[in-house]
Design a protein around this motif. Structure first.
Motif, mmCIF file in Angstrom:
data_model
loop_
_atom_site.group_PDB
_atom_site.id
_atom_site.type_symbol
_atom_site.label_atom_id
_atom_site.label_comp_id
_atom_site.label_asym_id
_atom_site.label_seq_id
_atom_site.Cartn_x
_atom_site.Cartn_y
_atom_site.Cartn_z
ATOM 1 N N ASP A 67 48.302 42.425 -11.543
ATOM 2 C CA ASP A 67 47.907 41.801 -12.809
ATOM 3 C C ASP A 67 46.543 42.333 -13.242
ATOM 4 O OD1 ASP A 67 46.761 39.774 -14.677
ATOM 5 O OD2 ASP A 67 48.649 38.744 -14.262
ATOM 6 N N GLU A 68 46.455 42.810 -14.481
ATOM 7 C CA GLU A 68 45.217 43.444 -14.939
ATOM 8 C C GLU A 68 44.048 42.471 -15.058
ATOM 9 O OE1 GLU A 68 45.970 43.370 -19.785
ATOM 10 O OE2 GLU A 68 46.188 45.235 -18.662
ATOM 11 N N ARG A 69 44.310 41.182 -15.010
ATOM 12 C CA ARG A 69 43.209 40.216 -15.025
ATOM 13 C C ARG A 69 42.295 40.381 -13.810
ATOM 14 N NH1 ARG A 69 46.444 34.690 -15.545
ATOM 15 N NH2 ARG A 69 47.967 35.970 -14.384
ATOM 16 N N ALA A 70 42.815 41.011 -12.776
ATOM 17 C CA ALA A 70 42.041 41.174 -11.545
ATOM 18 C C ALA A 70 41.107 42.374 -11.582
ATOM 19 C CB ALA A 70 42.991 41.310 -10.353
ATOM 20 N N VAL A 71 41.243 43.247 -12.579
ATOM 21 C CA VAL A 71 40.499 44.510 -12.559
ATOM 22 C C VAL A 71 38.995 44.285 -12.542
ATOM 23 C CG1 VAL A 71 39.984 46.621 -13.817
ATOM 24 C CG2 VAL A 71 42.344 45.844 -13.615
ATOM 25 N N GLU A 74 46.163 33.138 5.308
ATOM 26 C CA GLU A 74 47.627 33.159 5.390
ATOM 27 C C GLU A 74 48.262 32.855 4.040
ATOM 28 O OE1 GLU A 74 49.423 34.263 7.902
ATOM 29 O OE2 GLU A 74 47.501 34.700 8.841
ATOM 30 N N ALA A 75 47.639 32.001 3.264
ATOM 31 C CA ALA A 75 48.148 31.701 1.919
ATOM 32 C C ALA A 75 48.045 32.939 1.031
ATOM 33 C CB ALA A 75 47.385 30.526 1.318
ATOM 34 N N CYS A 76 46.947 33.670 1.155
ATOM 35 C CA CYS A 76 46.796 34.921 0.390
ATOM 36 C C CYS A 76 47.911 35.898 0.744
ATOM 37 C CB CYS A 76 45.446 35.568 0.692
ATOM 38 S SG CYS A 76 44.011 34.743 -0.015
ATOM 39 N N ARG A 77 48.172 36.041 2.015
ATOM 40 C CA ARG A 77 49.211 36.980 2.461
ATOM 41 C C ARG A 77 50.580 36.564 1.945
ATOM 42 N NH1 ARG A 77 48.251 37.878 8.814
ATOM 43 N NH2 ARG A 77 49.975 39.334 8.466
ATOM 44 N N ALA A 78 50.854 35.273 1.990
ATOM 45 C CA ALA A 78 52.151 34.778 1.527
ATOM 46 C C ALA A 78 52.302 34.967 0.021
ATOM 47 C CB ALA A 78 52.304 33.305 1.897
ATOM 48 N N LEU A 79 51.247 34.720 -0.717
ATOM 49 C CA LEU A 79 51.308 34.862 -2.180
ATOM 50 C C LEU A 79 51.506 36.319 -2.589
ATOM 51 C CD1 LEU A 79 48.546 32.288 -3.129
ATOM 52 C CD2 LEU A 79 50.959 32.166 -3.804
ATOM 53 N N ALA A 80 50.943 37.227 -1.813
ATOM 54 C CA ALA A 80 51.152 38.648 -2.109
ATOM 55 C C ALA A 80 52.617 39.017 -1.964
ATOM 56 C CB ALA A 80 50.298 39.503 -1.177
ATOM 57 N N ILE A 81 53.279 38.423 -0.982
ATOM 58 C CA ILE A 81 54.702 38.701 -0.752
ATOM 59 C C ILE A 81 55.564 38.082 -1.849
ATOM 60 C CG2 ILE A 81 56.645 38.249 0.814
ATOM 61 C CD1 ILE A 81 54.567 38.369 3.114
ATOM 62 N N LEU A 82 55.213 36.867 -2.267
ATOM 63 C CA LEU A 82 56.018 36.170 -3.274
ATOM 64 C C LEU A 82 55.920 36.824 -4.654
ATOM 65 C CD1 LEU A 82 55.359 32.448 -2.311
ATOM 66 C CD2 LEU A 82 57.465 33.768 -1.986
ATOM 67 N N ASN A 83 54.798 37.505 -4.898
ATOM 68 C CA ASN A 83 54.631 38.269 -6.139
ATOM 69 C C ASN A 83 54.810 37.406 -7.387
ATOM 70 O OD1 ASN A 83 54.056 40.608 -7.572
ATOM 71 N ND2 ASN A 83 56.203 41.206 -7.720
ATOM 72 N N ASP A 84 54.134 36.275 -7.395
ATOM 73 C CA ASP A 84 54.167 35.373 -8.541
ATOM 74 C C ASP A 84 52.773 35.346 -9.170
ATOM 75 O OD1 ASP A 84 54.056 33.031 -10.224
ATOM 76 O OD2 ASP A 84 55.883 32.320 -9.230
ATOM 77 N N LEU A 103 34.319 36.569 4.614
ATOM 78 C CA LEU A 103 34.678 37.933 4.207
ATOM 79 C C LEU A 103 36.169 38.205 4.341
ATOM 80 C CD1 LEU A 103 35.149 40.261 6.726
ATOM 81 C CD2 LEU A 103 32.849 39.478 7.237
ATOM 82 N N ALA A 104 36.817 37.598 5.338
ATOM 83 C CA ALA A 104 38.260 37.812 5.515
ATOM 84 C C ALA A 104 39.028 37.239 4.329
ATOM 85 C CB ALA A 104 38.744 37.181 6.817
ATOM 86 N N VAL A 105 38.613 36.085 3.862
ATOM 87 C CA VAL A 105 39.280 35.468 2.707
ATOM 88 C C VAL A 105 39.087 36.341 1.470
ATOM 89 C CG1 VAL A 105 39.346 33.464 1.180
ATOM 90 C CG2 VAL A 105 39.055 33.142 3.645
ATOM 91 N N ARG A 106 37.870 36.818 1.254
ATOM 92 C CA ARG A 106 37.621 37.697 0.103
ATOM 93 C C ARG A 106 38.491 38.961 0.196
ATOM 94 N NH1 ARG A 106 32.288 36.809 1.526
ATOM 95 N NH2 ARG A 106 31.771 39.029 1.809
ATOM 96 N N GLY A 107 38.557 39.535 1.367
ATOM 97 C CA GLY A 107 39.328 40.763 1.538
ATOM 98 C C GLY A 107 40.816 40.571 1.305
ATOM 99 N N TYR A 108 41.375 39.517 1.874
ATOM 100 C CA TYR A 108 42.814 39.273 1.698
ATOM 101 C C TYR A 108 43.146 38.843 0.275
ATOM 102 C CZ TYR A 108 44.231 40.002 6.516
ATOM 103 O OH TYR A 108 44.523 40.574 7.727
ATOM 104 N N ALA A 109 42.240 38.136 -0.359
ATOM 105 C CA ALA A 109 42.457 37.780 -1.766
ATOM 106 C C ALA A 109 42.468 39.043 -2.628
ATOM 107 C CB ALA A 109 41.370 36.825 -2.240
ATOM 108 N N ALA A 110 41.566 39.961 -2.330
ATOM 109 C CA ALA A 110 41.522 41.223 -3.077
ATOM 110 C C ALA A 110 42.821 42.003 -2.900
ATOM 111 C CB ALA A 110 40.330 42.062 -2.615
ATOM 112 N N LEU A 111 43.290 42.098 -1.662
ATOM 113 C CA LEU A 111 44.528 42.841 -1.407
ATOM 114 C C LEU A 111 45.723 42.181 -2.095
ATOM 115 C CD1 LEU A 111 44.040 43.731 2.361
ATOM 116 C CD2 LEU A 111 43.935 45.299 0.413
ATOM 117 N N ALA A 112 45.749 40.863 -2.078
ATOM 118 C CA ALA A 112 46.851 40.143 -2.740
ATOM 119 C C ALA A 112 46.841 40.426 -4.243
ATOM 120 C CB ALA A 112 46.729 38.636 -2.482
ATOM 121 N N LEU A 113 45.672 40.478 -4.824
ATOM 122 C CA LEU A 113 45.578 40.753 -6.259
ATOM 123 C C LEU A 113 46.082 42.158 -6.584
ATOM 124 C CD1 LEU A 113 42.152 39.052 -6.956
ATOM 125 C CD2 LEU A 113 44.327 38.443 -8.044
ATOM 126 N N GLY A 114 45.784 43.101 -5.738
ATOM 127 C CA GLY A 114 46.300 44.448 -5.954
ATOM 128 C C GLY A 114 47.811 44.481 -5.925
#
Length: 199
Positions: free
Chosen positions: A61-65, A20-30, A46-57
């Motif tokens: 930020d190119e640091r995530a590439v 849920e924190a990953c999802r919220a951070l993706a919305i806040l776009n900070d 795996l769910a945490v890894r997946g949502y973290a990946a989506l949030a990074l997209g």
């Protein structure tokens, strides 16, 4: 200021809270969240890894590439699909070769995510590889490829393969090819569409 508490929530050792924190951070776009989200790409859940990946997209930020490129090799198929989707959002050319390689994976959902991501890249190599993918044995995959070609960054490069796909033996693929041609938004797509309607 919600960003810092949410970043702290990423290390609660409660997977539900972290998702849920990953999802919220993706919305806040900070982008202050980026290092924290990258760290989660090695999470055991795996769910945490997946949502973290989506949030990074979504944060863009190119640091995530590079971390996301590594995640394309994850043991979990859904995580690989999330990584592919996010690499498409980031749109960095370095990802093209890795995504094209992932297009050959045996898993349907990963291939779909990869095809969708590749449409975001303005590359003759991408257009050629997607055109080749229209010959895949799976009609479902060919539909997804036709969809991706219709939204390609280089519309002219998609014209010939989509025109050819109008004659696909599967009616659904042919329809997706027609929709794709319409999406190209170029005058050269009109004649093939008119001919297909007449046929």
């Amino acid at each position: 200021e919600a960003v810092l508490p949410l970043c702290q929530a990423l290390s609660t050792e409660d997977s539900g809270v972290e998702v849920e924190a990953c999802r919220a951070l993706a919305i806040l776009n900070d982008r202050r969240a980026v290092p924290h989200l990258i760290a989660l790409l090695k999470h055991e859940d795996l769910a945490v890894r997946g949502y973290a990946a989506l949030a990074l997209g979504k944060l863009g930020d190119e640091r995530a590439v590079n971390p996301l490129l590594y995640l394309l090799q994850d043991a979990e198929l859904n995580v690989r699909a999330s990584a592919a989707e996010s690499l498409g959002m980031l749109g960095k050319p370095i990802a093209v070769d890795y995504l094209i390689a992932a297009l050959d994976t045996g898993d349907f959902n990963v291939r779909i995510a990869v095809a969708s991501s590749l449409r975001r890249f303005d590359s003759a190599q991408v257009a050629q590889r997607l055109a080749q993918a229209l010959g895949h044995q799976s009609p479902r995959f060919r539909k997804a490829v036709a969809f991706a070609l219709g939204r390609l960054q280089s519309p002219a490069a998609a014209l010939a393969p989509l025109t050819a796909a109008l004659a696909d033996a599967d009616e659904g693929v042919a329809k997706h090819a027609a929709f794709g041609l319409a999406e190209l938004g170029i005058p050269q797509a009109v004649a093939p569409l008119v001919k297909a309607l007449q046929d």
